[in-house]
Design an enzyme around this catalytic site. Structure first.
Site, PDB file in Angstrom:
ATOM      1  N   ARG A 135     104.472   7.513  -0.039  1.00 34.23           N
ATOM      2  CA  ARG A 135     103.149   7.899   0.473  1.00 34.23           C
ATOM      3  C   ARG A 135     102.191   8.211  -0.674  1.00 34.23           C
ATOM      4  NH1 ARG A 135     103.570   9.875   5.864  1.00 34.23           N
ATOM      5  NH2 ARG A 135     102.014  11.489   5.524  1.00 34.23           N
ATOM      6  N   ASN A 160      98.675  19.364   5.081  1.00 33.34           N
ATOM      7  CA  ASN A 160      98.100  18.021   4.899  1.00 33.34           C
ATOM      8  C   ASN A 160      96.795  17.995   5.655  1.00 33.34           C
ATOM      9  OD1 ASN A 160     100.275  17.119   3.573  1.00 33.34           O
ATOM     10  ND2 ASN A 160     100.969  15.667   5.113  1.00 33.34           N
ATOM     11  N   GLY A 161      95.756  17.383   5.088  1.00 34.46           N
ATOM     12  CA  GLY A 161      94.502  17.241   5.825  1.00 34.46           C
ATOM     13  C   GLY A 161      93.376  17.932   5.068  1.00 34.46           C
ATOM     14  N   CYS A 191      99.888  13.287   1.795  1.00 35.07           N
ATOM     15  CA  CYS A 191     100.862  14.265   1.301  1.00 35.07           C
ATOM     16  C   CYS A 191     102.157  14.133   2.102  1.00 35.07           C
ATOM     17  CB  CYS A 191     100.315  15.666   1.486  1.00 35.07           C
ATOM     18  SG  CYS A 191      98.645  15.847   0.863  1.00 35.07           S
ATOM     19  N   LYS A 224      98.329  -5.669  -6.341  1.00 36.82           N
ATOM     20  CA  LYS A 224      97.574  -4.632  -5.627  1.00 36.82           C
ATOM     21  C   LYS A 224      96.392  -4.167  -6.485  1.00 36.82           C
ATOM     22  CE  LYS A 224      96.334  -1.840  -2.497  1.00 36.82           C
ATOM     23  NZ  LYS A 224      95.574  -2.450  -1.373  1.00 36.82           N
ATOM     24  N   HIS A 277      72.087 -25.257   6.069  1.00 36.76           N
ATOM     25  CA  HIS A 277      71.820 -25.783   4.710  1.00 36.76           C
ATOM     26  C   HIS A 277      73.073 -26.376   4.070  1.00 36.76           C
ATOM     27  CE1 HIS A 277      67.859 -23.992   4.883  1.00 36.76           C
ATOM     28  NE2 HIS A 277      68.416 -22.889   5.335  1.00 36.76           N
ATOM     29  N   TRP A 309      98.784  14.794  -2.304  1.00 41.86           N
ATOM     30  CA  TRP A 309      97.830  13.750  -2.711  1.00 41.86           C
ATOM     31  C   TRP A 309      96.489  14.485  -2.786  1.00 41.86           C
ATOM     32  CZ3 TRP A 309      97.425   8.502  -3.822  1.00 41.86           C
ATOM     33  CH2 TRP A 309      96.187   7.922  -3.671  1.00 41.86           C
ATOM     34  N   GLU A 347      84.498 -10.525   4.166  1.00 44.18           N
ATOM     35  CA  GLU A 347      85.748  -9.736   4.127  1.00 44.18           C
ATOM     36  C   GLU A 347      86.761 -10.349   5.079  1.00 44.18           C
ATOM     37  OE1 GLU A 347      87.303  -7.805   2.409  1.00 44.18           O
ATOM     38  OE2 GLU A 347      88.794  -6.883   3.728  1.00 44.18           O
ATOM     39  N   GLU A 354      93.881 -14.516   1.904  1.00 41.35           N
ATOM     40  CA  GLU A 354      94.811 -13.906   0.932  1.00 41.35           C
ATOM     41  C   GLU A 354      96.182 -13.616   1.542  1.00 41.35           C
ATOM     42  OE1 GLU A 354      93.841 -10.107  -0.770  1.00 41.35           O
ATOM     43  OE2 GLU A 354      92.867  -9.411   1.024  1.00 41.35           O
ATOM     44  N   LYS A 363      90.473 -11.635   3.912  1.00 40.65           N
ATOM     45  CA  LYS A 363      91.729 -11.171   4.539  1.00 40.65           C
ATOM     46  C   LYS A 363      92.565 -12.358   4.963  1.00 40.65           C
ATOM     47  CE  LYS A 363      92.179  -7.682   3.534  1.00 40.65           C
ATOM     48  NZ  LYS A 363      91.113  -7.537   2.630  1.00 40.65           N
TER      49      LYS A 363
HETATM   50  C1  AGP Z   1      91.662  -6.815  -1.206  1.00 44.25           C
HETATM   51  O1  AGP Z   1      92.347  -7.213  -0.016  1.00 44.25           O
HETATM   52  C2  AGP Z   1      92.244  -7.519  -2.421  1.00 44.25           C
HETATM   53  N1  AGP Z   1      93.591  -7.144  -2.565  1.00 44.25           N
HETATM   54  C3  AGP Z   1      91.387  -7.380  -3.659  1.00 44.25           C
HETATM   55  O2  AGP Z   1      90.232  -8.154  -3.429  1.00 44.25           O
HETATM   56  C4  AGP Z   1      90.912  -5.948  -4.055  1.00 44.25           C
HETATM   57  O3  AGP Z   1      89.966  -5.489  -3.132  1.00 44.25           O
HETATM   58  C5  AGP Z   1      90.235  -6.057  -5.435  1.00 44.25           C
HETATM   59  O4  AGP Z   1      91.207  -6.468  -6.364  1.00 44.25           O
HETATM   60  C6  AGP Z   1      89.613  -4.735  -5.900  1.00 44.25           C
HETATM   61  O5  AGP Z   1      90.607  -3.755  -6.042  1.00 44.25           O
HETATM   62  P1  AGP Z   1      90.156  -2.222  -6.255  1.00 44.25           P
HETATM   63  O6  AGP Z   1      89.442  -1.815  -5.007  1.00 44.25           O
HETATM   64  O7  AGP Z   1      91.422  -1.476  -6.489  1.00 44.25           O
HETATM   65  O8  AGP Z   1      89.233  -2.198  -7.454  1.00 44.25           O
END
Ligand code: AGP
Length: 610
Positions: free
Chosen positions: A27, A100-101, A2, A605, A506, A74, A483, A490, A487
């Protein structure tokens, strides 16, 4: 998160509030409102939707005052609609509150207020504060310090996270208090400001006071008095911020991603806040699911959310002993999955808009599954199509590479595992209390993990020219490895792949040579020795090992070229602290390579197209 703005001075308060809220729009929010003192009364206008909706109303109903507070919300408790928007006021409108919170104990407090004849107009936890302050205020003798004393007394009764801003029509001062959620005071000449973040202040002042947790303050035209929650004066530094507006929106960080990495302790507080009840050896998730209906769970998600679901598989199968299948959504929707009404489909998504996840969810529903969303964005498409939603409360995530949302997803999956385990009788009371105690420590442990940033940056410097990386993890740390690899690839564009550590022999072991950095998650666990032997296999072939190990583990240092230590925690919670150095490794590497960290090439995103 928020947005908060407060003003007392000589300017048109409505203009200051709206300009400030506009500068906090990044935000993310879903409603907005202001309270301005006009003719001796606090006039309140608040609307669901964007600031422009409120702005249109203000064009007609001008509020020509010089004292007021404003908020962009939010939504956490209660839908994003007009009544739930802030400010919240007492029935007679004397007191206005924005917050907020999360107030963790708002329900019992609200029940008490209702029993004492108070009426509520919203579903929010924040409105409870207005009524509590009114009760304390009316019980106090008249004096200049009556309002701040009333707020102080209320804060002795509530617990949770808050950035609280209070105005009373009879006092030309703003009373504020901060615990967990940030609050900043802006200092002017004959005017003073309050905001949840620096950008709202920059058009008027660069002299700011960053309130600390447990601080309160009284902000008037004449000046600012900062105290602790007991009223003892505290000294706070006045900082001259020289940030550009853009830098301010990143909290002084060079990128949103780094800001969001550092927000993770607070985000985790918000995810867990109010839901952990050790005294009942359980969590309160406010779900209308019936666990007894289900004999299997299907987790469907994409990318980082999928890895969160994979961690969730280990948590749920360990604590609730119910079989969990995990699928990337784009595969699930086409594999004609075996689903019936005893299947619970769990869709995990930060945006709640990922089309593959949405379509996979629809496939599960078509086959009779019950559905649960584990979602960040309130009111998103997936939340409208599931039977129920467990919100992760990560706040808006701007960086394309997901960090704080992943952390919040892990917290949510851990709580879901406890809830299912307790409901199914597979998690004993004592074990649940112990696990919840470990969960509650996590925000502080993540804070400690962040202290390794300089060391991680040094490692990034050593290996940022590598063409490939390999990430290895075992059991619940296998998804952490995946993960970490995601990171890195990407945002730095370095090829990185991950494997369950036991799989290396393997095939991937053929990749090992002195040019290949191998990140190994070797935190304390029942499988530690096995993973340590994987490290030795890599070293025996000239590989370069970067070990992520539990603080105090000297064995790892014997075999790895580099070791990044993370705080000790329950081995099922190790992914929460272990992902932090991997996020930082990816970030520092990408910066060294001059990548566009917040908007990496080719990525969006939220992937809302197939
Ligand atoms: C995460 O770093 C990526 N940008 C991507 O894998 C993301 O997690 C994926 O597109 C899923 O998005 P969502 O959580 O909004 O469904």
């Amino acid at each position: 998160m928020c947005g908060i703005v407060g003003y007392v001075g000589f300017r048109n308060a409505t203009d200051v509030l709206m300009e400030g809220l506009k500068r906090l729009e990044y935000r993310g929010y879903d409603s907005a409102g202001v309270a301005v003192k006009v003719g001796g009364r606090l006039e309140v206008l608040k609307k669901a939707g964007k600031l422009s909706v409120l702005g249109d109303v203000l064009k007609d109903e001008k509020l020509p005052g010089h004292f007021g507070i404003g908020h962009t919300r939010w939504a956490t408790h209660g839908a994003p609609n007009d009544p739930n928007a802030h400010p919240h006021t007492t029935e007679d409108g004397r007191i206005a509150v924005i917050h907020n919170g999360i107030i963790e104990n708002y329900l019992p407090l609200k029940e008490g207020l209702l029993a004492r004849g108070h009426h509520f107009t919203s579903e929010t936890d924040s409105e409870v504060l207005a009524h509590l302050i009114e009760e304390k205020y009316d019980a106090l003798p008249g004096s200049p310090g009556r309002l701040v004393e009333a707020v102080r007394q209320v804060l002795q009764e509530v617990y949770g996270a808050y950035a609280l801003v209070v105005a009373h029509q009879d006092h030309e001062e703003i009373v504020v208090a901060r615990t967990v959620s940030p609050l900043v005071i802006g200092l002017g000449e004959g005017e003073n400001f309050v905001a949840s973040d620096v950008p709202a202040l920059l058009p008027y002042t660069r002299r700011v006071i960053f309130l600390h947790d447990g601080d309160m303050a009284v902000v008037s035209r004449a000046g600012v008095e900062v105290t602790d929650l007991r009223g003892n004066p505290v000294e706070r530094e006045v900082v001259e911020v020289d940030w550009s507006l853009e830098a301010a929106e990143k909290g002084g960080h060079p990128h949103y991603m780094l800001k969001e990495i550092y927000e993770q302790p607070r985000v985790l507080e918000n995810t867990l806040g109010g839901r952990l009840h050790e005294e009942h050896a359980n969590v309160e998730l406010d779900l209308n699911l019936d666990p007894a209906r289900y004999d299997r769970i299907h987790v469907i998600a994409c990318g980082t959310a999928y890895y969160a679901g994979w961690v969730g598989k280990y948590l749920i199968e360990s604590l609730a002993r119910i079989p969990v299948e995990i699928d990337v959504a784009s595969e699930y929707r086409y594999r004609d999955p075996v689903v019936d009404e005893r299947t619970l489909a769990v869709a995990i998504s930060q945006s709640g808009e990922t089309i593959d996840t949405l379509e996979a969810l629809r496939e599960a529903k078509r086959k009779g599954a019950g559905t649960l969303g584990v979602i960040n964005a309130k009111g998103s498409s997936i939340t409208r199509e599931v039977d129920d939603t467990l919100y992760i409360h990560a706040g808006p995530e701007i960086g394309v590479a997901s960090t704080k949302a992943y952390m919040a997803m892990l917290g949510a999956m851990a709580m879901l595992a406890v809830w299912l385990g307790r409901a199914r009788g597979t998690l004993a009371e004592a074990d649940a209390k112990e696990f919840l105690g470990e969960l509650r420590k996590l925000p502080r442990l993540v804070e400690q993990a962040l202290e390794q940033r300089a060391h991680v940056a040094h490692i990034a410097e050593k290996y940022h020219q590598a063409a490939d990386y390999l990430f290895l993890g075992r059991h619940i740390q296998a998804p952490t490895a995946y993960e970490g690899a995601l990171k890195l690839k990407e945002i730095s564009y370095i090829h990185a792949e991950a494997y369950p550590a036991g799989e290396m022999k393997h095939g991937p072991i053929a990749l090992i040579d002195e040019r290949l950095p191998v990140v190994v998650l070797t935190t304390d666990s029942p499988f530690y020795e096995k993973t340590l032997s994987n490290i030795q296999e890599v070293r025996a072939r000239g590989g370069r090992v970067i070990a992520v190990a539990t603080e105090g583990d000297l064995e790892a240092r014997r075999f790895a070229q580099d070791v990044i230590y993370v705080p000790r925690t329950h081995h099922l919670l190790a992914p929460v602290v272990s992902v932090v150095p991997l996020q930082l490794l990816a970030y520092e590497t990408a910066v060294l390579l001059g990548r566009d960290v917040d908007q990496p090439r080719n990525l969006a995103k939220s992937v809302t197209v197939e």
